[in-house]
Scaffold this active site. Structure first.
Site, PDB file in Angstrom:
ATOM      1  N   THR A 180       3.044  -6.815   0.514  1.00  0.00           N
ATOM      2  CA  THR A 180       4.206  -6.386  -0.276  1.00  0.00           C
ATOM      3  C   THR A 180       5.530  -6.709   0.403  1.00  0.00           C
ATOM      4  O   THR A 180       6.506  -7.063  -0.254  1.00  0.00           O
ATOM      5  CB  THR A 180       4.132  -4.858  -0.506  1.00  0.00           C
ATOM      6  OG1 THR A 180       2.957  -4.592  -1.249  1.00  0.00           O
ATOM      7  CG2 THR A 180       5.321  -4.343  -1.292  1.00  0.00           C
TER       8      THR A 180
ATOM      9  N   ASP B 144      -2.049 -11.455  -0.790  1.00  0.00           N
ATOM     10  CA  ASP B 144      -2.183 -10.014  -0.972  1.00  0.00           C
ATOM     11  C   ASP B 144      -3.354  -9.650  -0.046  1.00  0.00           C
ATOM     12  O   ASP B 144      -4.368 -10.345  -0.038  1.00  0.00           O
ATOM     13  CB  ASP B 144      -2.542  -9.731  -2.442  1.00  0.00           C
ATOM     14  CG  ASP B 144      -2.645  -8.245  -2.740  1.00  0.00           C
ATOM     15  OD1 ASP B 144      -1.883  -7.784  -3.599  1.00  0.00           O
ATOM     16  OD2 ASP B 144      -3.501  -7.560  -2.143  1.00  0.00           O
ATOM     17  N   SER B 145      -3.238  -8.559   0.708  1.00  0.00           N
ATOM     18  CA  SER B 145      -4.276  -8.319   1.720  1.00  0.00           C
ATOM     19  C   SER B 145      -5.625  -7.952   1.122  1.00  0.00           C
ATOM     20  O   SER B 145      -6.615  -7.879   1.851  1.00  0.00           O
ATOM     21  CB  SER B 145      -3.817  -7.271   2.735  1.00  0.00           C
ATOM     22  OG  SER B 145      -3.891  -5.977   2.204  1.00  0.00           O
TER      23      SER B 145
ATOM     24  N   THR C 101      -0.726  -3.674   3.151  1.00  0.00           N
ATOM     25  CA  THR C 101      -1.248  -2.403   3.650  1.00  0.00           C
ATOM     26  C   THR C 101      -2.707  -2.164   3.251  1.00  0.00           C
ATOM     27  O   THR C 101      -3.419  -1.431   3.928  1.00  0.00           O
ATOM     28  CB  THR C 101      -0.397  -1.225   3.120  1.00  0.00           C
ATOM     29  OG1 THR C 101      -0.357  -1.278   1.691  1.00  0.00           O
ATOM     30  CG2 THR C 101       1.000  -1.262   3.679  1.00  0.00           C
TER      31      THR C 101
ATOM     32  N   CYS D 149     -15.792  12.638   5.877  1.00  0.00           N
ATOM     33  CA  CYS D 149     -14.564  13.400   6.169  1.00  0.00           C
ATOM     34  C   CYS D 149     -13.570  12.483   6.871  1.00  0.00           C
ATOM     35  O   CYS D 149     -13.964  11.639   7.673  1.00  0.00           O
ATOM     36  CB  CYS D 149     -14.864  14.576   7.089  1.00  0.00           C
ATOM     37  SG  CYS D 149     -16.045  15.744   6.402  1.00  0.00           S
TER      38      CYS D 149
HETATM   39  N1  ASP Z   1      -1.560  -5.110  -2.360  1.00  0.00           N
HETATM   40  C1  ASP Z   1      -0.658  -5.169  -1.243  1.00  0.00           C
HETATM   41  C2  ASP Z   1      -1.383  -5.794  -0.069  1.00  0.00           C
HETATM   42  O1  ASP Z   1      -2.164  -5.149   0.584  1.00  0.00           O
HETATM   43  C3  ASP Z   1      -0.159  -3.809  -0.905  1.00  0.00           C
HETATM   44  C4  ASP Z   1       0.794  -3.754   0.254  1.00  0.00           C
HETATM   45  O2  ASP Z   1       1.138  -4.714   0.898  1.00  0.00           O
HETATM   46  O3  ASP Z   1       1.229  -2.655   0.541  1.00  0.00           O
HETATM   47  O4  ASP Z   1      -1.159  -6.948   0.218  1.00  0.00           O
END
Ligand code: ASP
EC number: 3.5.1.1
Length: 349
Positions: free
Chosen positions: A20, A64-65, A96, A286
């Site tokens: 992102t 995109d990850s 992320t 958990c």
């Molecule tokens: N979909 C995005 C990714 O992981 C989300 C992000 O970067 O926060 O590339």
């Protein structure tokens, strides 16, 4: 605790993989997609004030990850190891969604790491007014540059920096899909809290052997499955997956402190896998706490079926550690032995 650190003369390599932080809105579809890295930098005049020499490296196809893969982890290890002597630290810009998997994988693949490798990203693209990307990026570069008086890196580890927290990479989990505090390490203290100053938690930071070289590893075997137990889980479906002939490692997400239903079929399938040389790791569903298979009879039964404890491992760390060890050893007893010890602070034993 505040610390003296020197960021003035450090050289940092900033590696852009996508995510992102560097995305923009596609005018046709209205959805976010990766942009060119130069776009990212041109949206950030602050970049020229950073007190470190920063070089950049961009993946030819930023992703995109969700599209991250073991091949790209190997690519990252090659980029870092080929330039290891030229830089004091590395910052990896990454989406992320799978950042905790990449951070965990890199922690095993970069043995005896003596320099910081800090992964960061953002929840809002860097070009947007309310972006969290600028702070995450600038602080990550400062942390990757930070050295102590003897000239060694203060944080010689693979870490995730996000929203004021520096976390051990192989202890981190994405906890929030919307909030800026996207990551936490539930079973390990923060390595540093970045407020007005940096409060390093020195006691909890790894101490590598600075006299020895870093050893890069570029073999991974991803024949692993992660599966969760739930009331009503069906034998035929589990058998279908766990009997796959290619399978070499199973991460089973059990209940609480490592418990599973005492159904005969489940124990039989797990015992069968273990007897075939498949490594079966028990971790908890958990988000915090540790597996203790000796606490309840339902956990003890698993131990008797050849299942080994994943201790307080995250799911990301358990899965990537298996990939790493399966790439390194063909002998399952060596894999099981290393799953029972901390290679780089990923579990508490
Ligand atoms: N979909 C995005 C990714 O992981 C989300 C992000 O970067 O926060 O590339």
């Amino acid at each position: 605790m505040s610390n003296r650190y020197n960021i003035k003369y450090s050289k940092v390599l900033l590696i852009y993989t996508g995510g992102t932080i560097g995305m923009g809105c596609n005018p046709q579809t209205g959805v976010l997609e990766p942009l060119n890295f130069n776009h990212l930098i041109s949206n950030m005049p602050e970049f020229s004030y950073i007190k470190a020499d920063v070089d950049t490296y961009q993946f030819s196809n930023p992703v995109d990850s969700s599209d991250m893969s073991p091949m790209m982890w190997i690519q990252l290890v090659n980029i870092i190891s080929e330039r290891y002597d030229q830089y004091d630290g590395f910052v990896v810009l990454h989406g992320t969604d799978t950042m905790a998997y990449t951070a965990s994988a890199l922690s095993f693949m970069l043995e005896n790491l003596t320099k910081p490798v800090i992964l960061t990203g953002s929840q809002l693209p860097i070009g947007q007014l309310r972006t969290d990307g600028k702070e995450n990026l600038i602080t990550s570069i400062e942390l990757a540059s930070a050295k102590n008086r003897s000239g060694h890196a203060i944080v010689p580890e693979v870490c995730i920096y996000f929203s004021g927290r520096l976390l051990r990479g192989n202890r981190s989990t994405k906890q929030n899909a919307d909030g800026f505090n996207a990551f936490n390490s539930f079973n390990y203290p923060h390595l540093c809290d970045a407020g007005v100053g940096f409060n390093f938690n020195h006691h909890f930071i790894l101490k590598p052997d600075f006299t020895r070289p870093m050893i890069p590893h570029t073999k991974l075997d991803p024949n692993v499955v992660i599966f969760s137990l739930f009331p009503g889980i069906q034998e035929n479906i589990v058998r279908h997956v766990l009997d796959a002939p290619e399978l070499k490692g199973i991460v089973m997400r059990s209940y609480g402190s490592g418990n599973a239903p005492r159904q005969e079929w489940l124990l039989r399938i797990l015992r069968g896998a273990s007897d075939r040389g498949v490594t079966v790791i028990n971790i908890s569903q958990c988000i915090s706490g540790c597996v203790e298979m000796n606490r309840y009879n339902n956990g003890y039964q698993l131990k008797n079926a050849g299942v080994i404890s994943g201790y307080d491992s995250t799911v990301e760390s358990a899965a990537t550690k298996l990939m790493f060890l399966q790439g390194k050893y063909s002998d399952n007893t060596l894999i099981r032995k290393d799953m029972n010890r901390a290679l780089c602070g990923e579990i508490t034993i």
